[in-house]
Design a protein around this motif. Structure first.
Motif, PDB file in Angstrom:
ATOM      1  N   TRP A  10    -112.603  24.456   5.000  1.00 15.61           N
ATOM      2  CA  TRP A  10    -112.623  23.583   3.822  1.00 15.61           C
ATOM      3  C   TRP A  10    -113.519  22.370   4.052  1.00 15.61           C
ATOM      4  CZ3 TRP A  10    -111.164  24.790  -0.868  1.00 15.61           C
ATOM      5  CH2 TRP A  10    -110.195  25.770  -1.066  1.00 15.61           C
ATOM      6  N   GLU A  17    -105.574  24.403  -2.339  1.00 11.05           N
ATOM      7  CA  GLU A  17    -107.033  24.527  -2.313  1.00 11.05           C
ATOM      8  C   GLU A  17    -107.696  23.172  -2.554  1.00 11.05           C
ATOM      9  OE1 GLU A  17    -108.530  28.577  -4.011  1.00 11.05           O
ATOM     10  OE2 GLU A  17    -107.132  27.701  -5.441  1.00 11.05           O
ATOM     11  N   ASP A  72    -107.312  21.176   3.300  1.00 13.91           N
ATOM     12  CA  ASP A  72    -106.425  21.816   2.329  1.00 13.91           C
ATOM     13  C   ASP A  72    -104.981  21.352   2.512  1.00 13.91           C
ATOM     14  OD1 ASP A  72    -105.380  23.223   4.485  1.00 13.91           O
ATOM     15  OD2 ASP A  72    -106.131  25.172   3.848  1.00 13.91           O
TER      16      ASP A  72
END
Length: 305
Positions: free
Chosen positions: A110, A234, A239
């Protein structure tokens, strides 16, 4: 398709399926995908939204098919030989997306996903949640929840659930939210305010939330400044699973209740959240249930002191 990915929870990684529409490259979190099958025409539904091709019924489930070309405003190629249906499950919905070509899966962090700025994704209108840069192309990660809610608004947050709660007492317990969608963070903030919670702080991702928690910890004001954490899963940079893991592993933070509020909460993801110590997990349409969980957890926390 096996979506039982990333068995080691809280790694701040995800797997993204790359697909093509009109020579542009897009992505979807594999955690949303149930299976991928070759395209076949759906049964049309009279008076349906223009982006809905129709429905089809594999086994015992009726699945709505969305034409992603129309949703993105691009012209479909006439040759359908490489077209596929990506069948998804999120927000307790089964939806198939008609795409032109599926290329493969990438495992990424991420932290490597870039958030679009306000010129691309202003509040309530953008459908790109992030970008991944490869050496020869840019991959756009789409907001599939927004695509669906734009077609069928009743699939989004059920704000009527807040109205059903009636008049409530004001509560100044400070709540910290980690949510990357400007629209959703505003809706959750407004819903909590309507439910009586007057001290709500919003951050754009897990990293911002954890940085703020760390600052409060250093200042010695952690438990005065945060009584409950609500996090999406998300989010770029960090995250919600990683945020939950870091909070629950910290001796001073671990007593703060963490609620995962995400479109991805299903049986598989629930197990991951539980393994990380999440105190509650709810699917995003359940905004009324979110308030109930906050009430419960704050009551238990208060009794514990």
């Amino acid at each position: 398709m096996d979506t039982n990915i990333l068995l080691e929870s809280g790694t701040n990684e995800l797997e993204v399926l790359e697909f093509v529409i009109a020579n542009n490259h897009y992505g979807i979190n594999v955690a949303k995908i149930k299976e991928i099958i070759p395209y076949h025409p759906a049964t049309p539904i009279p008076n349906a939204h223009p982006c809905i091709e129709g429905v089809y019924m594999p086994r015992d489930n009726i699945i709505t098919v969305i034409d992603l070309c129309k949703s993105l405003g691009v012209i479909r190629e006439t040759d359908l030989k490489n077209d596929m249906l990506i069948i998804t499950n999120f927000n307790k919905l089964n939806v198939a997306f008609h795409v032109q070509n599926v290329l493969g899966i990438h495992r990424i962090s991420w932290a490597d996903i870039f958030k679009p700025d306000n010129t691309i994704s202003n509040q309530g209108s953008g459908i790109a949640t992030g970008f991944v840069k490869f050496s020869d192309r840019l991959l756009v990660i789409l907001d599939f929840e927004k695509i669906v809610s734009d077609i069928s608004p009743e699939t989004g947050l059920k704000m009527s659930d807040i109205d059903a709660l009636g008049i409530r007492n004001r509560n100044s317990a400070p709540i910290l939210i980690a949510e990357d969608s400007p629209l959703l963070s505003k809706l959750v903030h407004d819903a909590l305010a309507k439910a009586g919670y007057t001290s709500v702080t919003v951050t754009n991702n897990g990293q911002e939330a954890f940085d703020l928690l760390t600052d409060f910890k250093k200042a010695g004001t952690l438990h005065q400044r945060v009584k409950c954490i609500i996090t999406d899963i998300e989010m770029p940079q960090m995250d919600g699973h990683r945020l939950t893991k870091l909070v629950k592993e910290d001796p001073e933070m671990k007593s703060i209740p963490v609620i995962i509020f995400s479109s991805l909460v299903n049986n598989e993801m629930r197990k991951k959240g539980e393994s990380l110590g999440a105190d509650a997990q709810l699917s995003k349409p359940e905004i009324g249930s979110l308030v109930g969980e906050i009430d419960r957890l704050l009551s238990e926390t208060t009794e514990g002191y």
